[in-house]
Design a protein around this motif. Structure first.
Motif, short mmCIF file in Angstrom:
data_model
loop_
_atom_site.label_atom_id
_atom_site.label_comp_id
_atom_site.label_asym_id
_atom_site.label_seq_id
_atom_site.Cartn_x
_atom_site.Cartn_y
_atom_site.Cartn_z
N GLY A 11 37.86 48.83 31.87
CA GLY A 11 36.50 48.47 32.53
C GLY A 11 36.99 48.34 33.93
N GLU A 12 36.71 46.98 34.47
CA GLU A 12 37.13 46.62 35.73
C GLU A 12 38.38 45.90 35.81
OE1 GLU A 12 33.60 44.37 37.19
OE2 GLU A 12 32.95 46.00 38.12
N ILE A 13 39.22 46.07 34.98
CA ILE A 13 40.57 45.36 34.77
C ILE A 13 41.81 46.25 34.91
CG2 ILE A 13 41.83 43.77 33.55
CD1 ILE A 13 39.40 42.52 32.70
N LEU A 14 42.73 46.04 35.51
CA LEU A 14 43.75 47.01 35.27
C LEU A 14 45.12 46.09 34.67
CD1 LEU A 14 44.43 48.65 38.78
CD2 LEU A 14 43.26 49.58 36.97
N LYS A 44 38.53 44.68 39.72
CA LYS A 44 38.33 43.20 39.88
C LYS A 44 39.39 42.19 39.69
CE LYS A 44 34.09 44.15 41.75
NZ LYS A 44 34.08 44.71 42.98
N GLY A 45 40.15 42.74 38.34
CA GLY A 45 41.18 41.88 38.12
C GLY A 45 42.38 42.89 37.73
N VAL A 46 43.57 42.30 37.63
CA VAL A 46 44.80 42.55 37.13
C VAL A 46 45.63 41.69 36.18
CG1 VAL A 46 47.14 43.47 37.89
CG2 VAL A 46 45.27 43.91 39.57
N ILE A 47 46.08 42.20 34.99
CA ILE A 47 46.61 41.40 34.24
C ILE A 47 47.99 42.31 34.14
CG2 ILE A 47 47.16 40.84 31.85
CD1 ILE A 47 44.42 40.03 31.82
N ILE A 48 49.12 41.64 34.31
CA ILE A 48 50.45 41.90 34.43
C ILE A 48 51.11 41.25 33.07
CG2 ILE A 48 52.80 42.12 35.78
CD1 ILE A 48 51.54 41.78 38.13
N ASP A 49 51.29 41.94 31.96
CA ASP A 49 52.10 41.36 30.93
C ASP A 49 53.47 41.62 31.10
OD1 ASP A 49 52.90 40.98 28.44
OD2 ASP A 49 51.52 42.50 27.48
N ILE A 50 54.14 40.50 30.99
CA ILE A 50 55.73 40.49 31.02
C ILE A 50 56.23 40.09 29.83
CG2 ILE A 50 55.52 40.20 33.72
CD1 ILE A 50 56.37 37.27 33.22
N SER A 51 55.68 40.20 28.65
CA SER A 51 56.19 39.56 27.38
C SER A 51 57.38 40.62 27.12
CB SER A 51 54.93 39.73 26.34
OG SER A 51 54.70 40.92 26.32
N VAL A 73 44.20 40.54 48.18
CA VAL A 73 43.58 40.82 49.42
C VAL A 73 42.76 42.02 49.13
CG1 VAL A 73 44.38 42.08 51.52
CG2 VAL A 73 45.46 39.96 50.79
N LEU A 74 42.80 43.08 48.28
CA LEU A 74 42.49 44.14 47.84
C LEU A 74 40.91 43.60 46.99
CD1 LEU A 74 45.28 46.47 47.23
CD2 LEU A 74 43.83 46.47 49.28
N GLY A 75 40.92 42.51 46.80
CA GLY A 75 39.58 42.17 46.07
C GLY A 75 39.80 42.05 44.47
N ALA A 76 41.02 41.82 44.01
CA ALA A 76 41.14 41.69 42.59
C ALA A 76 42.21 40.47 42.15
CB ALA A 76 41.85 42.91 42.03
N LEU A 117 37.14 33.66 36.32
CA LEU A 117 37.44 33.80 37.53
C LEU A 117 36.61 34.59 38.35
CD1 LEU A 117 41.45 33.85 37.87
CD2 LEU A 117 39.89 31.90 38.54
N ASN A 118 36.25 35.69 37.72
CA ASN A 118 35.43 36.82 38.34
C ASN A 118 33.76 36.39 38.16
OD1 ASN A 118 37.31 38.50 39.47
ND2 ASN A 118 37.46 39.58 37.42
N ALA A 119 33.33 35.57 37.11
CA ALA A 119 32.32 35.10 37.13
C ALA A 119 31.93 34.19 38.16
CB ALA A 119 31.92 34.47 35.58
N GLY A 120 33.03 33.25 38.38
CA GLY A 120 33.00 32.34 39.65
C GLY A 120 32.68 32.76 40.91
#
Length: 122
Positions: A11-14, A44-51, A73-76, A117-120
């Motif tokens: 979707g809008e998430i990386l 709009k968002g980035v999740i970095i999984d470091i598990s 800065v790039l909007g995510a 966060l994105n809804a806010g």
């Protein structure tokens, strides 16, 4: 097989899933790849999984902070998920507080936080 960190678009998430310990050049490659993907996709968002990370040095710790700032800065918004206790202890011992980096215990919680966060921001 490539030795670059995969960046998946959902979707809008990386989703960045770090599956191996990172050498300095791979950290720099990830930073470039991620910023380019944010711009290309309009994420709009980035999740970095470091598990999967067992070792974190000061360079990787700074990379997490830089990536979060760069993404913002790039909007995510960026959420780091899956941090092991030993990794957290190491980061604190190295004096890296990861200011401005949001974290969640796991991917599910990270997605919920990112949606909130994105809804806010909307």
């Amino acid at each position: 097989m490539t030795d670059r960190v995969p960046i998946l678009k959902i979707g809008e998430i990386l989703l960045v899933s770090i599956q191996f310990d990172l050498e300095d050049q791979k950290v720099l490659d990830l930073q470039d790849d991620l910023s380019n993907r944010i711009v290309e996709t309009g994420a709009k968002g980035v999740i970095i999984d470091i598990s999967s990370l067992e070792i974190v040095d000061s360079f990787v710790g700074r990379m997490l902070t830089v990536n979060a700032s760069l993404s913002r800065v790039l909007g995510a918004e960026t959420i780091v998920v899956g941090m092991r206790p030993a990794v957290a202890i190491t980061l604190v011992e190295l004096g890296l507080s990861l200011n401005d980096v949001r974290t969640a215990l796991n991917l599910e919680r990270g997605l919920k936080l990112l949606r909130r966060l994105n809804a806010g921001r909307a």
